[in-house]
Design a protein around this motif. Structure first.
Motif, PDB file in Angstrom:
ATOM      1  N   MET A  38      -8.473  -4.180  -4.436  1.00 30.57           N
ATOM      2  CA  MET A  38      -7.874  -2.925  -3.985  1.00 30.57           C
ATOM      3  C   MET A  38      -8.422  -2.538  -2.614  1.00 30.57           C
ATOM      4  O   MET A  38      -9.559  -2.875  -2.274  1.00 30.57           O
ATOM      5  N   HIS A  39      -7.587  -1.862  -1.834  1.00 25.11           N
ATOM      6  CA  HIS A  39      -8.011  -1.457  -0.488  1.00 25.11           C
ATOM      7  C   HIS A  39      -7.369  -0.117  -0.121  1.00 25.11           C
ATOM      8  O   HIS A  39      -6.327  -0.065   0.527  1.00 25.11           O
ATOM      9  N   PRO A  40      -7.987   0.987  -0.526  1.00 27.69           N
ATOM     10  CA  PRO A  40      -7.460   2.311  -0.176  1.00 27.69           C
ATOM     11  C   PRO A  40      -7.837   2.689   1.253  1.00 27.69           C
ATOM     12  O   PRO A  40      -8.924   2.336   1.744  1.00 27.69           O
ATOM     13  N   VAL A  41      -6.943   3.411   1.912  1.00 25.63           N
ATOM     14  CA  VAL A  41      -7.227   3.918   3.253  1.00 25.63           C
ATOM     15  C   VAL A  41      -6.849   5.387   3.340  1.00 25.63           C
ATOM     16  O   VAL A  41      -5.998   5.877   2.591  1.00 25.63           O
ATOM     17  N   CYS A  42      -7.496   6.074   4.275  1.00 24.02           N
ATOM     18  CA  CYS A  42      -7.163   7.476   4.564  1.00 24.02           C
ATOM     19  C   CYS A  42      -6.857   7.600   6.045  1.00 24.02           C
ATOM     20  O   CYS A  42      -7.715   7.339   6.890  1.00 24.02           O
ATOM     21  N   THR A  43      -5.649   7.988   6.344  1.00 22.87           N
ATOM     22  CA  THR A  43      -5.211   8.191   7.720  1.00 22.87           C
ATOM     23  C   THR A  43      -5.722   9.523   8.268  1.00 22.87           C
ATOM     24  O   THR A  43      -5.759  10.518   7.555  1.00 22.87           O
ATOM     25  N   ASN A  82      -2.577   4.945   0.670  1.00 25.43           N
ATOM     26  CA  ASN A  82      -2.767   5.298   2.069  1.00 25.43           C
ATOM     27  C   ASN A  82      -2.469   6.783   2.176  1.00 25.43           C
ATOM     28  O   ASN A  82      -1.322   7.205   2.038  1.00 25.43           O
ATOM     29  N   ALA A  83      -3.503   7.584   2.391  1.00 27.83           N
ATOM     30  CA  ALA A  83      -3.327   9.035   2.500  1.00 27.83           C
ATOM     31  C   ALA A  83      -2.799   9.368   3.884  1.00 27.83           C
ATOM     32  O   ALA A  83      -3.458   9.101   4.895  1.00 27.83           O
ATOM     33  N   THR A  84      -1.597   9.930   3.949  1.00 30.55           N
ATOM     34  CA  THR A  84      -0.996  10.294   5.227  1.00 30.55           C
ATOM     35  C   THR A  84      -0.843  11.812   5.312  1.00 30.55           C
ATOM     36  O   THR A  84      -1.317  12.538   4.434  1.00 30.55           O
ATOM     37  N   VAL A  85      -0.202  12.300   6.373  1.00 33.07           N
ATOM     38  CA  VAL A  85      -0.124  13.744   6.651  1.00 33.07           C
ATOM     39  C   VAL A  85      -1.539  14.325   6.550  1.00 33.07           C
ATOM     40  O   VAL A  85      -1.798  15.336   5.903  1.00 33.07           O
ATOM     41  N   SER A  86      -2.456  13.674   7.226  1.00 28.82           N
ATOM     42  CA  SER A  86      -3.882  13.998   7.147  1.00 28.82           C
ATOM     43  C   SER A  86      -4.432  14.101   8.564  1.00 28.82           C
ATOM     44  O   SER A  86      -4.213  13.204   9.380  1.00 28.82           O
ATOM     45  N   PHE A  87      -5.173  15.183   8.823  1.00 26.14           N
ATOM     46  CA  PHE A  87      -5.596  15.490  10.189  1.00 26.14           C
ATOM     47  C   PHE A  87      -7.039  15.970  10.274  1.00 26.14           C
ATOM     48  O   PHE A  87      -7.534  16.190  11.384  1.00 26.14           O
ATOM     49  N   THR A  88      -7.680  16.185   9.142  1.00 29.24           N
ATOM     50  CA  THR A  88      -8.925  16.944   9.136  1.00 29.24           C
ATOM     51  C   THR A  88     -10.013  16.250   8.333  1.00 29.24           C
ATOM     52  O   THR A  88      -9.741  15.440   7.445  1.00 29.24           O
ATOM     53  N   VAL A  89     -11.244  16.615   8.653  1.00 28.51           N
ATOM     54  CA  VAL A  89     -12.386  16.104   7.889  1.00 28.51           C
ATOM     55  C   VAL A  89     -12.305  16.550   6.422  1.00 28.51           C
ATOM     56  O   VAL A  89     -12.516  15.732   5.519  1.00 28.51           O
ATOM     57  N   GLN A 110       0.883  -1.166   0.000  1.00 29.99           N
ATOM     58  CA  GLN A 110       0.000   0.000   0.000  1.00 29.99           C
ATOM     59  C   GLN A 110       0.920   1.214   0.000  1.00 29.99           C
ATOM     60  O   GLN A 110       1.957   1.193   0.665  1.00 29.99           O
ATOM     61  N   VAL A 111       0.571   2.255  -0.732  1.00 33.79           N
ATOM     62  CA  VAL A 111       1.506   3.368  -0.912  1.00 33.79           C
ATOM     63  C   VAL A 111       0.988   4.626  -0.217  1.00 33.79           C
ATOM     64  O   VAL A 111      -0.115   5.093  -0.489  1.00 33.79           O
ATOM     65  N   LYS A 112       1.840   5.174   0.665  1.00 34.52           N
ATOM     66  CA  LYS A 112       1.498   6.375   1.415  1.00 34.52           C
ATOM     67  C   LYS A 112       1.978   7.611   0.665  1.00 34.52           C
ATOM     68  O   LYS A 112       3.122   7.677   0.227  1.00 34.52           O
ATOM     69  N   MET A 113       1.086   8.571   0.540  1.00 34.53           N
ATOM     70  CA  MET A 113       1.413   9.878  -0.019  1.00 34.53           C
ATOM     71  C   MET A 113       0.779  10.946   0.859  1.00 34.53           C
ATOM     72  O   MET A 113      -0.254  10.700   1.486  1.00 34.53           O
ATOM     73  N   PRO A 114       1.353  12.137   0.908  1.00 31.20           N
ATOM     74  CA  PRO A 114       0.810  13.178   1.781  1.00 31.20           C
ATOM     75  C   PRO A 114      -0.472  13.781   1.224  1.00 31.20           C
ATOM     76  O   PRO A 114      -0.646  13.906   0.004  1.00 31.20           O
ATOM     77  N   THR A 115      -1.354  14.178   2.132  1.00 31.80           N
ATOM     78  CA  THR A 115      -2.627  14.774   1.724  1.00 31.80           C
ATOM     79  C   THR A 115      -2.452  16.274   1.551  1.00 31.80           C
ATOM     80  O   THR A 115      -2.989  17.113   2.283  1.00 31.80           O
ATOM     81  N   THR A 116      -1.654  16.603   0.544  1.00 31.03           N
ATOM     82  CA  THR A 116      -1.448  17.976   0.098  1.00 31.03           C
ATOM     83  C   THR A 116      -2.254  18.181  -1.188  1.00 31.03           C
ATOM     84  O   THR A 116      -2.900  17.248  -1.682  1.00 31.03           O
ATOM     85  N   LYS A 117      -2.194  19.369  -1.740  1.00 32.90           N
ATOM     86  CA  LYS A 117      -2.876  19.615  -3.007  1.00 32.90           C
ATOM     87  C   LYS A 117      -2.367  18.660  -4.087  1.00 32.90           C
ATOM     88  O   LYS A 117      -3.145  18.058  -4.836  1.00 32.90           O
ATOM     89  N   ALA A 118      -1.045  18.488  -4.146  1.00 37.29           N
ATOM     90  CA  ALA A 118      -0.462  17.561  -5.124  1.00 37.29           C
ATOM     91  C   ALA A 118      -0.882  16.129  -4.834  1.00 37.29           C
ATOM     92  O   ALA A 118      -1.134  15.336  -5.746  1.00 37.29           O
ATOM     93  N   GLY A 119      -0.953  15.796  -3.541  1.00 40.99           N
ATOM     94  CA  GLY A 119      -1.330  14.445  -3.166  1.00 40.99           C
ATOM     95  C   GLY A 119      -2.738  14.074  -3.587  1.00 40.99           C
ATOM     96  O   GLY A 119      -2.988  12.931  -4.001  1.00 40.99           O
ATOM     97  N   ILE A 120      -3.663  15.013  -3.508  1.00 39.01           N
ATOM     98  CA  ILE A 120      -5.047  14.714  -3.900  1.00 39.01           C
ATOM     99  C   ILE A 120      -5.104  14.287  -5.365  1.00 39.01           C
ATOM    100  O   ILE A 120      -5.771  13.306  -5.719  1.00 39.01           O
TER     101      ILE A 120
END
Length: 358
Positions: free
Chosen positions: A196-201, A162-169, A138-148
């Motif tokens: 497939m199994h995507p996750v959001c941290t 796996n969406a990381t660097v994520s803190f908000t609704v 599973q691949v982690k990328m930051p939830t920045t504008k580029a990450g989206i």
């Protein structure tokens, strides 16, 4: 706790839809977690560095071998090769779970280079490559504008993200929508998405950390209990919206600071990636493995946080931020800086061995 279960974590994993993962690529720590029902694992630059610090005798000879094999390689090349090998070793341990669950569990997350947080093309390129390392990566990328943008494109190309660097609704909703677009594009072309199994941290503890920084910086006085519940409140709100909208992305809790960030999510169809020290604490606790996900956070706590912290509103409300604002949110910038420093420390450890190899 029933005597048929080894611990509260084991009971939760055995009797509820709530999964937990080992927040480390250490094989010994993963083996311990598996004994208590863990079904996944995660890594990042800080974790890899911490594992090396604790277990350097297990890796030093391999680092020396890589230095010899990659004669023209830089310390970055060797660090990434080691990072990949650690992830693949964890993937092998988890593969039986992956097979048994048709890809819905038994994965290990490997994180893209934090330096790419503003570059969607580099994030995507590395994500697609990492997806080839093992079937259950599973691949982690930051939830920045580029990450989206990268989440959608990587999902379309068959990568479980796996969406990381994520803190908000708002971040969690943007991730879920991007993944849905990617899945729908695959399905429209007749490509398989069943395994497939995507996750959001949501890094719940770091939500609390950031509000504590603001409280100290701005001299804000609130009931200190409130600052231990902010991340829980954000996660519960995100989970409620995810269920209402039927997103196929699973939420993942991370960054532990107290037991509420575990116990308040029991019963949810979500996962938790828990560091080894907290797995051991939770296993040794007398917290009962009862369903609490539907129990709302005390409205008085929400009221105080909303009154005193605009950054809580940004985190808690679905429309609290736009995608363009993600990159400058305080918890995002603090975590990016920590991950970048963790990577620098990792490179330093590799360099020390590389320079002295004979």
């Amino acid at each position: 706790m029933s005597t048929s279960y080894k611990s509260p974590l084991h009971e939760m994993a055995s009797t509820t839809p709530t999964d937990f993962w080992n927040d480390s690529c250490s094989i010994s720590e993963l083996q311990y977690a598996l004994e208590y029902g863990a079904v996944g694992a995660t890594t990042n630059p800080v974790i890899v560095g911490d594992v090396l610090k604790k277990e350097m005798p297990l890796y030093k000879d391999r680092i020396k071998e890589l230095c010899s094999e990659m004669k023209t390689g830089t310390e970055d090349d060797i660090a990434w090769k080691l990072n990949e090998e650690m992830a693949v070793a964890g993937a092998k341990l988890l593969y039986p779970i992956f097979e048994k669950t048709n890809g819905q569990n038994g994965r290990i997350s490997i994180q893209t280079n934090t330096k790419y947080y503003q570059n969607p093309d580099l994030l995507l390129e590395q994500a697609v490559y990492f997806g080839t390392l093992a079937p259950n990566i599973q691949v982690k990328m930051p939830t920045t504008k580029a990450g989206i943008w990268a989440f959608e494109e990587a999902t379309y190309q068959g990568v479980s993200i796996n969406a990381t660097v994520s803190f908000t609704v708002p971040q969690a909703l943007a991730v879920a929508e991007a993944v849905e677009r990617g899945l729908e594009r695959r399905e429209q072309e007749g490509k398989d998405t069943s395994t497939m199994h995507p996750v959001c941290t949501i890094m719940v503890g770091r939500v609390d950390d950031w509000l504590k920084v603001i409280a100290e910086r701005d001299g804000i006085i609130v009931d200190p209990v409130c600052l231990e519940w902010a991340g829980v409140a954000v996660m519960k709100n995100a989970y409620k919206i995810y269920k209402e909208k039927g997103y196929r992305t699973q939420l993942l809790a991370a960054a532990y600071r107290n037991h509420h960030q575990w116990s308040e999510f029991i019963g949810a169809d979500m996962a938790m990636t828990i560091p080894h020290k907290w797995i051991k604490r939770f296993n040794a606790s007398d917290v009962t493995a009862e369903k609490r996900i539907d129990k709302p956070v005390d409205p008085k706590i929400i009221e105080q946080l909303t009154k005193h912290f605009p950054d809580f509103i940004k985190a808690y409300e679905p429309n609290g931020m736009t995608v363009e604002q993600f990159d400058t949110y305080g918890a995002v910038t603090r975590t990016l800086l920590q991950f970048l420093k963790g990577y620098d420390d990792l490179i330093g450890m590799i360099r020390d061995i590389m320079i002295t190899v004979k």
